[in-house]
Design a protein around this motif. Structure first.
Motif, PDB file in Angstrom:
ATOM      1  N   ASP A 170     -10.352 -34.403  14.270  1.00 22.93           N
ATOM      2  CA  ASP A 170     -11.207 -35.233  15.113  1.00 22.93           C
ATOM      3  C   ASP A 170     -11.328 -34.681  16.531  1.00 22.93           C
ATOM      4  OD1 ASP A 170     -11.932 -37.055  13.188  1.00 22.93           O
ATOM      5  OD2 ASP A 170     -10.302 -38.448  13.620  1.00 22.93           O
ATOM      6  N   ARG A 171     -10.243 -34.127  17.042  1.00 23.84           N
ATOM      7  CA  ARG A 171     -10.296 -33.570  18.400  1.00 23.84           C
ATOM      8  C   ARG A 171     -11.007 -32.212  18.415  1.00 23.84           C
ATOM      9  NH1 ARG A 171      -6.908 -36.848  21.392  1.00 23.84           N
ATOM     10  NH2 ARG A 171      -5.321 -37.935  20.173  1.00 23.84           N
ATOM     11  N   MET A 174      -3.769 -28.383  21.765  1.00 19.20           N
ATOM     12  CA  MET A 174      -5.185 -28.057  21.612  1.00 19.20           C
ATOM     13  C   MET A 174      -5.514 -26.724  22.279  1.00 19.20           C
ATOM     14  SD  MET A 174      -6.158 -30.394  19.657  1.00 19.20           S
ATOM     15  CE  MET A 174      -7.803 -29.721  19.525  1.00 19.20           C
ATOM     16  N   VAL A 198      -0.733 -33.411  23.700  1.00 21.14           N
ATOM     17  CA  VAL A 198      -1.957 -33.066  22.984  1.00 21.14           C
ATOM     18  C   VAL A 198      -2.681 -31.898  23.650  1.00 21.14           C
ATOM     19  CG1 VAL A 198      -4.247 -33.906  22.327  1.00 21.14           C
ATOM     20  CG2 VAL A 198      -2.255 -35.374  22.048  1.00 21.14           C
ATOM     21  N   LYS A 199      -2.736 -31.913  24.956  1.00 19.35           N
ATOM     22  CA  LYS A 199      -3.460 -30.877  25.689  1.00 19.35           C
ATOM     23  C   LYS A 199      -2.897 -29.495  25.391  1.00 19.35           C
ATOM     24  CE  LYS A 199      -5.035 -29.734  30.378  1.00 19.35           C
ATOM     25  NZ  LYS A 199      -5.042 -30.164  31.800  1.00 19.35           N
ATOM     26  N   MET A 224     -11.453 -35.036  24.808  1.00 18.77           N
ATOM     27  CA  MET A 224     -10.737 -34.525  23.658  1.00 18.77           C
ATOM     28  C   MET A 224      -9.264 -34.912  23.674  1.00 18.77           C
ATOM     29  SD  MET A 224     -10.275 -30.567  22.421  1.00 18.77           S
ATOM     30  CE  MET A 224     -11.974 -30.412  21.906  1.00 18.77           C
ATOM     31  N   THR A 225      -8.652 -34.874  24.834  1.00 18.74           N
ATOM     32  CA  THR A 225      -7.198 -35.046  24.896  1.00 18.74           C
ATOM     33  C   THR A 225      -6.750 -36.477  25.165  1.00 18.74           C
ATOM     34  OG1 THR A 225      -7.211 -34.448  27.254  1.00 18.74           O
ATOM     35  CG2 THR A 225      -6.847 -32.675  25.660  1.00 18.74           C
ATOM     36  N   ASP A 235      -6.108 -36.149  12.962  1.00 20.07           N
ATOM     37  CA  ASP A 235      -6.197 -36.198  14.422  1.00 20.07           C
ATOM     38  C   ASP A 235      -6.610 -34.842  14.983  1.00 20.07           C
ATOM     39  OD1 ASP A 235      -5.507 -37.891  16.926  1.00 20.07           O
ATOM     40  OD2 ASP A 235      -4.432 -36.009  17.270  1.00 20.07           O
ATOM     41  N   GLU A 269     -12.810 -31.835  28.076  1.00 17.70           N
ATOM     42  CA  GLU A 269     -11.385 -31.746  27.773  1.00 17.70           C
ATOM     43  C   GLU A 269     -10.706 -33.107  27.893  1.00 17.70           C
ATOM     44  OE1 GLU A 269      -7.879 -29.480  29.994  1.00 17.70           O
ATOM     45  OE2 GLU A 269      -9.083 -28.141  28.717  1.00 17.70           O
ATOM     46  N   SER A 289      -8.341 -39.331  24.034  1.00 17.68           N
ATOM     47  CA  SER A 289      -8.708 -40.300  23.003  1.00 17.68           C
ATOM     48  C   SER A 289      -7.478 -40.678  22.185  1.00 17.68           C
ATOM     49  CB  SER A 289      -9.788 -39.713  22.089  1.00 17.68           C
ATOM     50  OG  SER A 289      -9.348 -38.510  21.497  1.00 17.68           O
TER      51      SER A 289
END
Length: 561
Positions: free
Chosen positions: A271-272, A489, A485-486, A509-510, A268, A506, A512
């Protein structure tokens, strides 16, 4: 004269356990005629009096002064069938693996879990009584089928009492070069100063009709990646630098590595992160080159193939190298700045922990501990490399690992049995060897039915910290990543010195969904048993506590509230 190739197995009461009898006049303690043999040449095994599977075989511990080596012997001159002997041995080993039983038989185990192939003093034919006597409380019989927590707790206490986090001795750089002469001849000691990734130019001696990937092992063994290399092949000649009648290609290594751990969210994160325009990963998500392919290992159980040379590994970064080369050759300062900001990453989740190949290649072991580890070689070329580690509660990691890799008969009951069996195997090793020796013991790792050792994060991280500085690591928790997630990342962007993303990028990315989530059929199996969870919490507890201490963060203790 016909020779008997049959075998007779006789159960004797405990009172007769010390007697041994055989047919055919073998040199045993006393000669008793087997009533079933009737004077023919047969082998009689005397087994402990308790009812059990007669073909089960296990890790045997020495007791008393019995001479195990004299138990099985064939009378000289007798031509017993070699094929039959091999069949018996195959059945014995298969029964051990399937039954998980740990009764003691008067026959040597096929292998000793504490033994290391690189140790010349321990051979395949060694008898258990030749090793040093175990000084511990007797093991619980048939531990794989015991669901009694207090009994299993004794094994965990035995392991915990022997845990010692020692500092490993670092190898000399000259010794590393002797092990990997070719690698050191290809990778230079210095890289281009105007590239964020470690890159250099090397001469390409082929012609414009030469296929640069013709012999690449990744192409040969991985059909699904051939289209990627087809695209690289078509663009290859246009990305060469030409000077003085010579041709040069840009070669690059990763600037950062996502080194572990498996089933902890590395896919994960990968992928991001690859959605960031400044990040370029290898053509293959998990090359496993440092830990496996450079030794010729695809899957250890399949044996050794030809070793993948370092050039094959470098080919995986050609797409990123082409873009960096384009920036270096650009006429505008803006284009140069944009392309040279690219950083290359690699995300093999085996890099942190998998050193199973060492027993086949390094023979100067000290007490079963590997003389060289993966990080020694990475550091020799890239002392400034950045390393990202994603971890999760090792108890949950193990169950996820089991559900993902087990092929059939998956259940909470089966998982419990495999966990308890793995714990006893680990204890057997710890009785004779150091913690590090057991963690990196290939024989033990292959024997354990679940990958218990992968969750011993503190052992691996401490060994990595012997060669890299703590500031070069970003250690994340999957639990934190899943909940925000944000935030995680942004931590990764800051760690890698990446530029900010636009709002749309962004969001993509966050927002998905998570990658590589648990399969529906596995979710339907439900959680592990509470008793299994408690057993694993007790086992991993001391290692988690040490990890939390090293990282100065109690969240890594994964204490249940």
């Amino acid at each position: 004269m016909r020779h008997c190739i049959n075998c007779c197995i006789q159960l004797l009461p405990n009172s007769e356990h010390k007697q041994q009898a055989g047919c055919g006049g073998g040199p045993l303690h006393s000669h008793l005629e087997c009533p079933a043999c009737k004077g023919e040449n047969k082998i009689v095994l005397r087994v402990d009096g308790k009812q059990m599977n007669l073909l089960a075989v296990l890790e045997v511990r020495a007791e008393g002064n019995e001479n195990w080596g004299r138990f099985l012997r064939f009378k000289k001159g007798k031509r017993c069938s070699l094929v039959f002997g091999l069949m018996i041995m195959t059945l014995v080993m298969a029964s051990y693996i399937l039954s998980g039983a740990h009764q003691e038989l008067l026959i040597s185990s096929p292998f000793h879990y504490g033994a290391f192939p690189s140790n010349p003093s321990l051979t395949d034919g060694e008898n258990p009584s030749d090793t040093k006597e175990h000084r511990h409380q007797p093991s619980v019989n048939n531990i794989s089928y015991v669901k009694d927590y207090p009994s299993i707790k004794l094994i965990i206490n035995s392991i915990t009492a022997r845990i010692e986090f020692t500092t490993r001795q670092l190898p000399d750089i000259e010794d590393l070069k002797k092990q990997e002469l070719h690698m050191f001849s290809v990778i230079p000691s210095k890289f281009l100063p105007n590239s964020k990734s470690p890159c250099w130019y090397e001469e390409f001696t082929g012609r414009n009709t030469t296929d640069p990937y013709l012999t690449n092992s990744y192409v040969l063994y991985s059909k699904r990646f051939r289209s990627t290399f087809d695209a690289l092949r078509k663009a290859f000649w246009g990305h060469l630098s030409h000077a003085s009648g010579k041709h040069f290609r840009l070669r690059c290594l990763p600037r950062f590595y996502i080194i572990g751990q498996p089933k902890c969210g590395t896919t994960d994160l990968y992928d991001r992160l690859r959605l960031h325009p400044e990040v370029k990963f290898s053509a293959i998500k998990e090359p496993h080159w440092w830990t496996r392919k450079r030794f010729g290992i695809v899957r250890l159980r399949d044996g050794l193939r030809d070793r993948y040379p370092v050039e094959d590994y470098l080919d995986l970064f050609d797409l990123a190298a082409h873009q960096i080369h384009q920036g270096l050759q650009a006429s505008s300062a803006e284009e140069q700045s944009r392309m040279t900001r690219i950083i290359i990453g690699e995300a093999s989740a085996s890099t942190m922990w998998d050193n199973n190949a060492w027993t086949f290649f390094y023979d100067n072991s000290t007490d079963g501990e590997p003389p060289f580890l993966t990080q020694d070689f990475i550091h020799a070329f890239q002392p400034d490399a950045k390393l990202i580690v994603m971890l999760r509660d090792p108890v949950e990691r193990l169950y996820s690992d089991y559900l993902y890799f087990a092929s059939s008969n998956k259940s909470a009951d089966d998982f419990h049995e495999k966990v308890t069996e793995a714990l006893q195997l680990f204890e057997n090793c710890m009785l004779d060897y150091s913690l590090r020796a057991c963690v990196y013991n290939n024989t033990l790792n292959n024997a354990m039915p679940v990958r218990l050792q992968v969750g011993l994060y503190a052992v691996y991280l401490l060994d990595w910290l012997t060669v890299f500085n703590k500031e070069q690591f970003l250690v994340l928790r999957l639990e934190d990543h899943a909940s925000n997630v944000k935030y995680t990342m942004h931590r990764v962007f800051q760690f890698l010195n990446l530029g900010p993303l636009g709002e749309k990028q962004e969001t993509l990315m966050t927002k998905s969904p998570a990658s590589n989530a648990r399969r529906p059929e596995d979710r339907n199996l439900g959680p592990m048993w509470p008793v299994t969870q408690k057993i694993l919490q007790d086992f991993y507890g001391p290692f988690n506590a040490r990890l939390a201490q090293v990282l100065a963060d109690e969240a890594f203790a994964w204490k249940k509230t």
